[in-house]
Scaffold this active site. Sequence first.
Site, PDB file in Angstrom:
ATOM      1  N   HIS A 150       0.841  -1.205   0.000  1.00 55.97           N
ATOM      2  CA  HIS A 150       0.000   0.000   0.000  1.00 55.97           C
ATOM      3  C   HIS A 150       0.868   1.244   0.000  1.00 55.97           C
ATOM      4  O   HIS A 150       1.295   1.714   1.062  1.00 55.97           O
ATOM      5  CB  HIS A 150      -0.959  -0.012   1.201  1.00 55.97           C
ATOM      6  CG  HIS A 150      -1.850  -1.210   1.198  1.00 55.97           C
ATOM      7  ND1 HIS A 150      -1.551  -2.368   1.880  1.00 55.97           N
ATOM      8  CD2 HIS A 150      -2.999  -1.452   0.524  1.00 55.97           C
ATOM      9  CE1 HIS A 150      -2.485  -3.271   1.646  1.00 55.97           C
ATOM     10  NE2 HIS A 150      -3.375  -2.746   0.829  1.00 55.97           N
ATOM     11  N   GLY A 151       1.139   1.750  -1.220  1.00 55.37           N
ATOM     12  CA  GLY A 151       1.949   2.949  -1.361  1.00 55.37           C
ATOM     13  C   GLY A 151       1.070   4.140  -1.706  1.00 55.37           C
ATOM     14  O   GLY A 151       0.707   4.942  -0.837  1.00 55.37           O
ATOM     15  N   GLU A 378       5.962  11.051  -1.133  1.00 54.16           N
ATOM     16  CA  GLU A 378       4.992  12.099  -0.777  1.00 54.16           C
ATOM     17  C   GLU A 378       3.926  12.243  -1.859  1.00 54.16           C
ATOM     18  O   GLU A 378       3.442  13.348  -2.118  1.00 54.16           O
ATOM     19  CB  GLU A 378       5.695  13.457  -0.606  1.00 54.16           C
ATOM     20  CG  GLU A 378       6.753  13.458   0.452  1.00 54.16           C
ATOM     21  CD  GLU A 378       6.222  13.821   1.806  1.00 54.16           C
ATOM     22  OE1 GLU A 378       4.985  13.951   1.938  1.00 54.16           O
ATOM     23  OE2 GLU A 378       7.043  13.968   2.714  1.00 54.16           O
TER      24      GLU A 378
END
Length: 399
Positions: A150-151, A378
């Site tokens: 899960h990125g 990010e």
Amino acid sequence: MATDTQTKQIDLFESPDFYQVDSLFTEEHKLIRSSTREFVKKEISPYIQQWCEEAYFPQEIVAKFGKMGVFGPFIPEEYGGGALDYISYGLIMQEIERGDSGMRSTASVQGSLVMYPIYKFGNDEHRKKYLPRLAAGEMLGCFGLTEPDHGSNPGGMVTNFKDMGDYYLLNGSKMWISNAPNADIAVVWAKNEEGRVHGLIVERGMEGFTTPETHGKWSLRASATGELVFNNVKVPKENLLPNKSGLGAPLMCLDSARYGIAWGAMGAAMDCYDAAKRYSLVRKQFDKPIGSFQLVQKKLAEMLTEITKAQLLTWKLGTMMNMGKATTAQISMAKRNNVAMALDVAREARQIHGAMGITGDFPMMRHMANLESVLTYEGTHDIHLLILGHEITGIQSFK
Ligand code: TGC
Ligand code: FAD
């Protein structure tokens, strides 16, 4: 040991200011920028090439950053912060990333992803216990959101905790975590038994908590990256951040960090442009400086144009951050634009240096390799595009 055989490179950097953006800064902003620049010239530039070659994280930089007030400059003074505005924060990130993106990573994780959530979502005991030490660089923190599976979709996280009465039992793992191998504490995002995301402070030394380092990176080599592994970790109940839950909590931290990255990437671009301008005036071919050829001038003119546009975008975003009015989509636009711009500038600047440009005598290849991570972490370049697409159309296209 990296510091024994430092390559003492002379750092002649001067930042461009083609549109007099300096006139928009206060005297305090300019002072903060110049003192951070001097710090980078003295403490980072002479050593960074070797640190990167050796994939060495200079632990001593943490205390030095603390002394400089680099960590969480927007945190109130009573908790050890500098009570500075967001333009000051941006300028600090710009100057540090001008030195190296990995060094800026260390600083932005500590400030925006560790101190910010403790300040915003913690209680006063959390703030008093951790913030002054984090600000002073006596303690290093990391931020665990991304998981192996899960990125871009952190909402799918499987790391979880159960209420065991006296404590929470934490299980799962996080991956690609900046500062992890050296961190004293981790702000970890995990789901409770109802599937609601919460932030927990996990301290090094808690049984079942390990932080294996990730090796073999070709990017951000002076920043230590690792995993966070939780194997039945008993987390004291008082370590839960009580003041916000849900995925919105980590995403708020990301707003602050992505804002800093928009400024930071500009620093990397400025460094490459400055090096290329300087080189084009001294390197001769066909008996003339290469800067006299139109195609080299085109490259320099386009680099300066893009840097100038980014400076104006980022300054305006900073004023909106100061008023608490910047939206996630506005931050996405600046992060996405400036990182891609910096990568383009690094490539063009590398070309101007010809073969010399591939060596560590110049900063372009290092910045270029670093910026590949910055483009991905990010929120990837494409995820930020989709955040903008959502804002424009009102239609969410992620899932
Ligand atoms: P979505 O349904 O859009 O939102 C979930 C909930 O969060 C709320 N929300 C926000 N709240 C506050 N501030 C924000 N900026 C917010 N954005 C969203 C939203 O209202 C919703 O609330 P509720 O009450 O309805 O539940 O979420 P989604 O699951 O569809 O995902 C959206 C997406 C893809 C944009 C988001 O998850 C995303 O940004 N993905 C990228 C992941 C990412 O950026 N990871 C970064 C990991 S940290 C890192 O990389 C550090 S590197 C540091 C360094 O070394 O410098
Ligand atoms: P994925 O999510 O698997 O994406 C792979 C590709 O698919 C990307 O191109 C992406 O844009 C695309 N994609 C995915 N979903 C969609 C979609 N819906 N539509 C279109 N395209 C899509 N995380 C932390 O929590 N803390 C840290 O401190 C931290 N530090 C990091 C340091 C480094 C050096 C790196 C490289 C990463 C770090 N990260 C950290 C992780 C980073 O945030 C993630 O790598 C990033 O969010 C992307 O996730 P992923 O790598 O799993 O890529």
